[in-house]
Scaffold this motif. Structure first.
Motif, PDB file in Angstrom:
ATOM      1  N   TYR A  55     -39.398   3.217  24.637  1.00  0.00           N
ATOM      2  CA  TYR A  55     -40.126   3.805  25.766  1.00  0.00           C
ATOM      3  C   TYR A  55     -41.532   4.285  25.393  1.00  0.00           C
ATOM      4  CZ  TYR A  55     -36.004   3.159  28.599  1.00  0.00           C
ATOM      5  OH  TYR A  55     -34.963   2.588  29.294  1.00  0.00           O
ATOM      6  N   PRO A  56     -41.724   4.971  24.267  1.00  0.00           N
ATOM      7  CA  PRO A  56     -43.110   5.324  23.915  1.00  0.00           C
ATOM      8  C   PRO A  56     -43.988   4.091  23.670  1.00  0.00           C
ATOM      9  CG  PRO A  56     -41.555   6.630  22.623  1.00  0.00           C
ATOM     10  CD  PRO A  56     -40.759   5.587  23.362  1.00  0.00           C
ATOM     11  N   ARG A  75     -45.018   2.644  26.997  1.00  0.00           N
ATOM     12  CA  ARG A  75     -46.098   3.452  27.592  1.00  0.00           C
ATOM     13  C   ARG A  75     -47.444   3.107  26.951  1.00  0.00           C
ATOM     14  NH1 ARG A  75     -41.969   7.279  27.842  1.00  0.00           N
ATOM     15  NH2 ARG A  75     -42.492   8.207  25.835  1.00  0.00           N
ATOM     16  N   GLN A  76     -47.440   2.938  25.619  1.00  0.00           N
ATOM     17  CA  GLN A  76     -48.677   2.601  24.917  1.00  0.00           C
ATOM     18  C   GLN A  76     -49.148   1.196  25.296  1.00  0.00           C
ATOM     19  OE1 GLN A  76     -50.635   4.615  23.146  1.00  0.00           O
ATOM     20  NE2 GLN A  76     -52.086   2.931  22.917  1.00  0.00           N
ATOM     21  N   GLU A  93     -48.593  -0.320  28.072  1.00  0.00           N
ATOM     22  CA  GLU A  93     -49.107  -0.245  29.446  1.00  0.00           C
ATOM     23  C   GLU A  93     -50.512   0.360  29.440  1.00  0.00           C
ATOM     24  OE1 GLU A  93     -47.790   1.364  33.855  1.00  0.00           O
ATOM     25  OE2 GLU A  93     -47.011   2.403  32.086  1.00  0.00           O
ATOM     26  N   LYS A  94     -50.695   1.395  28.639  1.00  0.00           N
ATOM     27  CA  LYS A  94     -52.002   2.046  28.525  1.00  0.00           C
ATOM     28  C   LYS A  94     -53.063   1.050  28.031  1.00  0.00           C
ATOM     29  CE  LYS A  94     -54.054   6.015  26.183  1.00  0.00           C
ATOM     30  NZ  LYS A  94     -53.795   7.107  25.228  1.00  0.00           N
ATOM     31  N   LYS A 124     -46.247  -2.344  34.716  1.00  0.00           N
ATOM     32  CA  LYS A 124     -44.976  -1.723  35.095  1.00  0.00           C
ATOM     33  C   LYS A 124     -44.857  -1.719  36.605  1.00  0.00           C
ATOM     34  CE  LYS A 124     -44.588   2.791  35.144  1.00  0.00           C
ATOM     35  NZ  LYS A 124     -44.479   4.194  34.710  1.00  0.00           N
ATOM     36  N   THR A 146     -42.184  -0.266  39.535  1.00  0.00           N
ATOM     37  CA  THR A 146     -41.040   0.603  39.762  1.00  0.00           C
ATOM     38  C   THR A 146     -40.210   0.028  40.896  1.00  0.00           C
ATOM     39  OG1 THR A 146     -42.303   2.513  39.021  1.00  0.00           O
ATOM     40  CG2 THR A 146     -40.316   2.957  40.309  1.00  0.00           C
ATOM     41  N   ASN A 185     -37.898   0.988  36.056  1.00  0.00           N
ATOM     42  CA  ASN A 185     -39.216   0.469  35.710  1.00  0.00           C
ATOM     43  C   ASN A 185     -39.054  -0.871  35.006  1.00  0.00           C
ATOM     44  OD1 ASN A 185     -40.691   2.705  36.685  1.00  0.00           O
ATOM     45  ND2 ASN A 185     -40.137   3.854  34.865  1.00  0.00           N
ATOM     46  N   TYR A 197     -41.035  -4.015  33.208  1.00  0.00           N
ATOM     47  CA  TYR A 197     -42.288  -4.321  32.529  1.00  0.00           C
ATOM     48  C   TYR A 197     -42.478  -5.828  32.426  1.00  0.00           C
ATOM     49  CZ  TYR A 197     -42.071   0.574  31.324  1.00  0.00           C
ATOM     50  OH  TYR A 197     -41.999   1.936  31.400  1.00  0.00           O
TER      51      TYR A 197
END
Length: 184
Positions: free
Chosen positions: A46-47, A50-51, A53-54, A60, A62, A72, A74
């Motif tokens: 999960y982290p 997130r990175q 996606e950033k 992502k 939903t 979610n 991806y």
């Protein structure tokens, strides 16, 4: 010294190259595919998502679910596919494996031989179980993916696991002989 690159990003980008997935889906696919040589836990997935996606390497969406938490999903972006392809052509970094069994055997003089013998026997049983799992995976791959162009590559990694397990089994038998001779 250069900063250590998060290799998990490449595992996730690679898995997402097959199809869009949720973090849960990624964990499930990882467990039976690359999980025998590359482990990813939720605490890493999960982290990293997130990175990614950033960095706009994944997107992502939903999905609302009735009576369940939102999901979610991806998807790999073109930039994510490019990052994966750039990484794939780089030489693999050699890594020193961490093997607790070997570490314990190295210091085996400080424990009864029976303890070491039991640990090697347990390892041998685990290897035999891995070979059964590999056979099941091979069957599943051939049944479900016979026409997939990725199949030969998946079978190559599977073959590596099979060869490694067989070599470790031979080592375990040799080691057990030595340990038994020390008990006599």
């Amino acid at each position: 010294m250069s900063a250590r690159i998060n290799q998990s990003q490449f595992a996730l980008l690679g898995l997402l190259s097959f199809r869009p997935m949720s973090g849960y889906d990624l964990k499930q696919l990882s467990a039976w595919s690359v999980g025998h040589f590359w482990r990813e836990g939720y605490g890493q997935i999960y982290p990293t998502l997130r990175q990614l996606e950033k960095e706009r390497l994944v997107t992502k969406k939903t999905q609302r679910q009735k009576g369940k938490p939102d999901r979610n999903v991806y998807s790999l972006t073109p930039a994510g596919k490019t990052r994966l392809e750039e990484w794939l052509v780089l030489p693999a970094n050699p890594e020193v494996p961490r093997n607790e069994l070997l570490l314990k055997l190295f210091f085996g003089q400080w424990t009864p031989v029976e303890v070491s013998r039991r640990q090697v026997e347990d390892h041998r049983a685990l290897l035999k179980q891995q070979l059964v799992e590999y056979a099941e995976i091979r069957h599943r791959l051939q049944k479900e993916n016979s026409a997939d162009p990725g199949l030969p590559f998946w079978e190559m990694t599977l073959s590596y696991g099979e060869h490694r397990a067989k070599a470790e089994l031979a080592w375990a038998e040799e080691t057990l002989k030595k340990l038994r001779s020390r008990q006599s």
